[in-house]
Design an enzyme around this catalytic site. Structure first.
Site, PDB file in Angstrom:
ATOM      1  CD  GLN A 249       4.502  -1.872   5.624  1.00 41.19           C
ATOM      2  OE1 GLN A 249       3.296  -1.831   5.613  1.00 41.19           O
ATOM      3  NE2 GLN A 249       5.293  -2.901   5.378  1.00 41.19           N
ATOM      4  CG  HIS A 252       5.898  -5.695   8.795  1.00 41.12           C
ATOM      5  ND1 HIS A 252       5.251  -7.139   8.650  1.00 41.12           N
ATOM      6  CD2 HIS A 252       4.960  -4.858   8.013  1.00 41.12           C
ATOM      7  CE1 HIS A 252       4.287  -7.035   7.790  1.00 41.12           C
ATOM      8  NE2 HIS A 252       4.067  -5.679   7.541  1.00 41.12           N
ATOM      9  CD  GLU A 304       6.494  -5.353   0.847  1.00 47.83           C
ATOM     10  OE1 GLU A 304       6.977  -4.575   1.828  1.00 47.83           O
ATOM     11  OE2 GLU A 304       6.650  -6.648   1.027  1.00 47.83           O
ATOM     12  CG  HIS A 305       2.865  -2.815   1.184  1.00 44.76           C
ATOM     13  ND1 HIS A 305       3.868  -3.225   1.893  1.00 44.76           N
ATOM     14  CD2 HIS A 305       1.940  -3.918   1.160  1.00 44.76           C
ATOM     15  CE1 HIS A 305       3.772  -4.502   2.394  1.00 44.76           C
ATOM     16  NE2 HIS A 305       2.714  -4.830   1.838  1.00 44.76           N
ATOM     17  CG  ASP A 338       0.191  -6.938   5.415  1.00 42.32           C
ATOM     18  OD1 ASP A 338       0.545  -6.765   4.382  1.00 42.32           O
ATOM     19  OD2 ASP A 338       0.313  -6.146   6.331  1.00 42.32           O
ATOM     20  CG  HIS A 397      17.564 -24.917 -40.254  1.00 37.70           C
ATOM     21  ND1 HIS A 397      18.874 -25.574 -39.499  1.00 37.70           N
ATOM     22  CD2 HIS A 397      16.941 -24.196 -38.994  1.00 37.70           C
ATOM     23  CE1 HIS A 397      18.987 -25.431 -38.380  1.00 37.70           C
ATOM     24  NE2 HIS A 397      17.727 -24.784 -37.780  1.00 37.70           N
TER      25      HIS A 397
END
Ligand code: PMP
Length: 764
Positions: A249, A252, A304-305, A338, A397
């Site tokens: 991680q 990245h 996120e993960h 990924d 209506h």
């Protein structure tokens, strides 16, 4: 109250000041909006140091990049795209009509976005995998135009790997534009680039700011920030694996975060020690008292993960409320997601999982809402409309409803709709009944001879001595006598056996239990017609693959939820290549059903493999060699897990007490059956030789039927004398052939006599 310490994201000190970035991004947006291509060119010169004459990359460059890319990379991109496709197709929008009241129907239908723009960062590391994650779902969703923007390098082109991935994803419009100017060009359009309906993709701070700023004018996808993972562990997964996940991680970007929340202090310490010190600022380790507390921390953070590196990972899934992409168990690292699993790696970050989902097909389209109202339906809605319209003072209506209700309406029959999948099915076409054929041929029903049913010319067991059966009671739903007899005959343990009312019922139960709406099911073509019927009835998606092309069959099966195989195959009468079933079952993640209805004639079987290969099921019948088609007895051989699944969906007593008793008898007399089969195989040879001697084509058969060339008019010519063969319609792969069951010598002689009087052509 919670005892778990909460985690926060600390702002990275080197992150540019948000206000300044916003100002700069806004200036770029304004400039592109005002000056179009001219602004794009000058901004590209300023930020990327090149100014290509035109931003659009020549499609030849994509083809060239694909050609020059390492084969292993292209293969991997293709495999990744195939998995994304598999997942994407299964997640396609599909909705049934809702019958709100009789005569009032409401439903939604999917419409893809017409033109979407995908930003792909260049910079430090261009990510071809992200191109697939964004473009493959766009294509599957049905977007007509997908455009990629990615910053140019010194050669004026986006990174080669981006072009390769674009080519693999089938994208043809790529522009060499980066940064906020790319977002501006996509959002507002320029002289040479049409505006898009929605902008997707991650980017640096300026790209993210630009996306936020254009979001009033064009749709944008989710906010994407620094990547992050939380690993929840209980000490059951090796610390070195977890340390590797955290480092993965961290690599990245400098602001990416890897966090371990462990219930095991020893492991927490070990991971902290093992993790590469260069990521010290990005990797954090926390210890908590329990898995509950760990999940509370994770949910509070909303990563996120989320990797659940613990025992019984799936059982904790119910406690996960806030996370983007969840990885279950010891062998599910985020890196697999990924690149390869087929799940999407574009996932909300920074806690945005509270409101956003990982990228999916649904982001690339929208739905229309449809309502259809019959006169009677409107009458039912009148009392709802009236008080509401009056309360809101909308009398027009009310009138628009009332005026219709005042008109006379025809009486209406309230006919319920079948499920959409069922209404859309290709109905199975049966041969005409004995009665119809007898009338047409001017003979009695008893004289009709069916060469189209693939049954045998003997009765496998009789009712003699069965008058003691207690037919006032239900059969024992475990069918112990029959199951024992199958176990002896097939040399299989009892827990691998499921009995049913013919092979057909077992095939149906397998479809019911394993094929869900939209699931791909591979069907060899041509093969037994019920596979398609059962797949469609279950709502599945038939994927036809030529039975003559084992490679294609294998490739299709890799992605299938269920693969139907028939060995030897009906109606081609041929066996599948040796070893093919085993290889296919080993490769496929889905269920592989091998229909061995004609096993006794070929003696090829994969039954011994069902215990080892948990996804393999063999289905057999007593309708053919055992001469009991009228009794409806079949059985499936599978691993105990599939057998347990079948037990969930099977009716308790679909086989009658009589059928079970007859089946048991026939199986116990298997030696007789074997002798009869031997005689029939000789008869098959005699019949085949005689037909071939007349000039017809008769390929080899591994079954109790023959394929015979069938020139136009021949099947009718035979049927005119009550001799029924199986014919194949115009659109069938075997059109021009007929399927002829080998019957008794005397019955076959009748067929030969009639064939001898045919004075037409012999070839089809
Ligand atoms: N599978 C195949 C390949 C068949 O040809 C047939 C019958 N023609 C069946 C299954 C159906 O068998 P049952 O009579 O046991 O339902």
């Amino acid at each position: 109250m919670s005892q778990a310490p909460s985690l926060s994201r600390t702002a990275s000190s080197d992150r540019p000041h948000a206000e300044g970035v916003d100002r700069e991004a806004q200036a770029i947006l304004d400039q592109v909006r005002r000056e179009g291509d001219r602004a794009v060119r000058s901004l590209t010169m300023r930020f990327d140091g090149v100014a290509p004459e035109q931003t659009r990359v020549d499609p030849m460059e994509l083809a060239k990049a694909l050609d020059q890319a390492p084969a292993a990379l292209v293969e991997a991109l293709r495999a990744s795209a195939a998995n994304l496709t598999r997942v994407g197709l299964a997640q396609r929008f599909s909705e049934e009509v809702v019958d709100v009241r009789p005569g009032v129907k409401v439903w939604r239908i999917w419409r893809p976005l017409h033109r979407v723009g995908v930003y792909v960062p260049g910079g430090r590391a261009p990510y071809p995998s992200s191109v697939l994650m964004l473009c493959v779902p766009a294509r599957l969703a049905g977007c007509a135009e997908v455009v990629i923007c990615s910053p140019p390098g010194k050669d004026g082109l986006p990174a080669q790997n981006i072009l390769v991935a674009a080519a693999v994803a089938g994208v043809t419009e790529v522009h060499a534009i980066g940064g906020a100017q790319a977002v501006a060009a996509m959002a507002y359009g320029t002289e040479t680039m049409a505006r898009v309906d929605k902008v997707f993709g991650p980017g640096n701070a300026h790209v993210t700011a630009a996306k936020r700023l254009v979001s009033g004018d064009v749709a944008v996808d989710m906010p994407a920030g620094p990547s992050e993972v939380i690993v929840v562990s209980d000490g059951s997964v090796p610390s070195s694996w977890i340390a590797a996940d955290l480092e993965a991680q961290a690599e990245h970007a400098p602001d990416a975060l890897g966090i371990l929340v462990s219930t095991n202090p020893v492991q927490a310490e070990e991971v902290a020690r093992l993790a590469d010190p260069k990521y010290a600022a990005q990797i954090r380790v926390r210890t908590v008292a329990s898995m509950e507390a760990a999940l509370e921390v994770a949910n509070g953070f909303g990563p996120e993960h989320l990797i659940l590196a613990c025992r019984d990972a799936e059982s904790w899934l119910g406690s996960v409320t806030h996370a983007g992409s969840v990885f279950l168990g010891s062998h599910s690292p985020a890196a697999a997601g990924d690149y390869a699993t087929g799940a999407n790696h574009v996932i909300p970050t920074g806690g945005a999982v509270r409101a956003y989902s990982p990228l999916g097909l649904e982001a690339f389209g929208r739905t229309l809402q449809v309502q259809a109202i019959s006169p009677q339906g409107l009458a039912r809605l009148g009392p709802v409309v009236e008080p509401l319209a009056r309360a809101e003072g909308f009398l027009a209506h009310l009138r628009s409803v009332q005026t219709r209700l005042d008109a006379p309406a025809a009486a209406e029959r309230n006919v319920p709709r079948p499920r959409r999948d069922v209404a859309a099915m290709h109905p199975y076409r049966w041969e005409a009944s004995n009665a119809e054929i007898a009338v047409r041929a001017g003979i009695s029903e008893r004289e009709v001879l069916r060469f189209d049913t693939n049954t045998c010319p003997w009765v496998g067991a009789t009712l003699t001595g069965l008058d003691h059966l207690e037919l006032n009671e239900y059969p024992d739903s475990d069918y112990p006598g029959l199951v024992s007899a199958v176990a002896d005959y097939a040399s299989c343990p009892k827990e691998t056996i499921t009995v049913g009312a013919g092979a057909d019922e077992l095939l149906q139960l397998l479809a019911l239990a394993f094929i869900g709406p939209g699931d791909p099911a591979v069907i060899p073509d041509p093969s037994y017609a019920m596979y398609r019927t059962l797949t469609e009835a279950a709502g599945g998606r038939p994927v036809m693959a030529p039975v003559s092309d084992p490679d294609q069959l294998m490739r299709s099966a890799l992605q299938a939820r269920l693969t139907w195989l028939c060995n030897p195959n009906n109606p081609t009468a041929e066996p599948l290549p040796p070893g093919f079933v085993e290889e296919l079952a080993r490769q496929s993640s889905g269920l592989v059903v091998v229909d061995e209805a004609y096993f006794e004639f070929s003696q090829t079987t994969c039954a011994p493999l069902v215990r080892e290969l948990g996804n393999l099921v063999v289905v057999r019948t007593l309708s053919k060699a055992f001469g009991l088609a009228g009794a409806r007895v079949g059985y499936a051989l599978s691993g105990p897990e599939v057998a347990a699944t079948l037990a969930r969906v099977r009716p308790p007593a679909s086989l009658s007490t009589i059928s079970a008793a007859l089946g048991t008898r026939a199986l116990k007399e298997a030696a007789t059956m074997r002798a009869r089969v031997q005689a029939l195989l000789l008869e098959r040879q005699t019949l085949a030789n005689a037909i071939a001697a007349m000039g017809f084509t008769v390929p080899q058969s591994s079954t109790n039927f023959l394929l015979v060339s069938c020139p136009s008019g021949l099947a009718d010519f035979l049927e005119a004398k009550g001799l029924v063969v199986r014919r194949f319609p115009q659109d069938h792969a075997l059109n021009g052939w007929m399927r002829v069951t080998v019957r008794s010598a005397q019955e076959n002689a009748q067929l030969l006599d009639r064939l001898a009087t045919w004075d037409g052509p012999r070839a089809s």
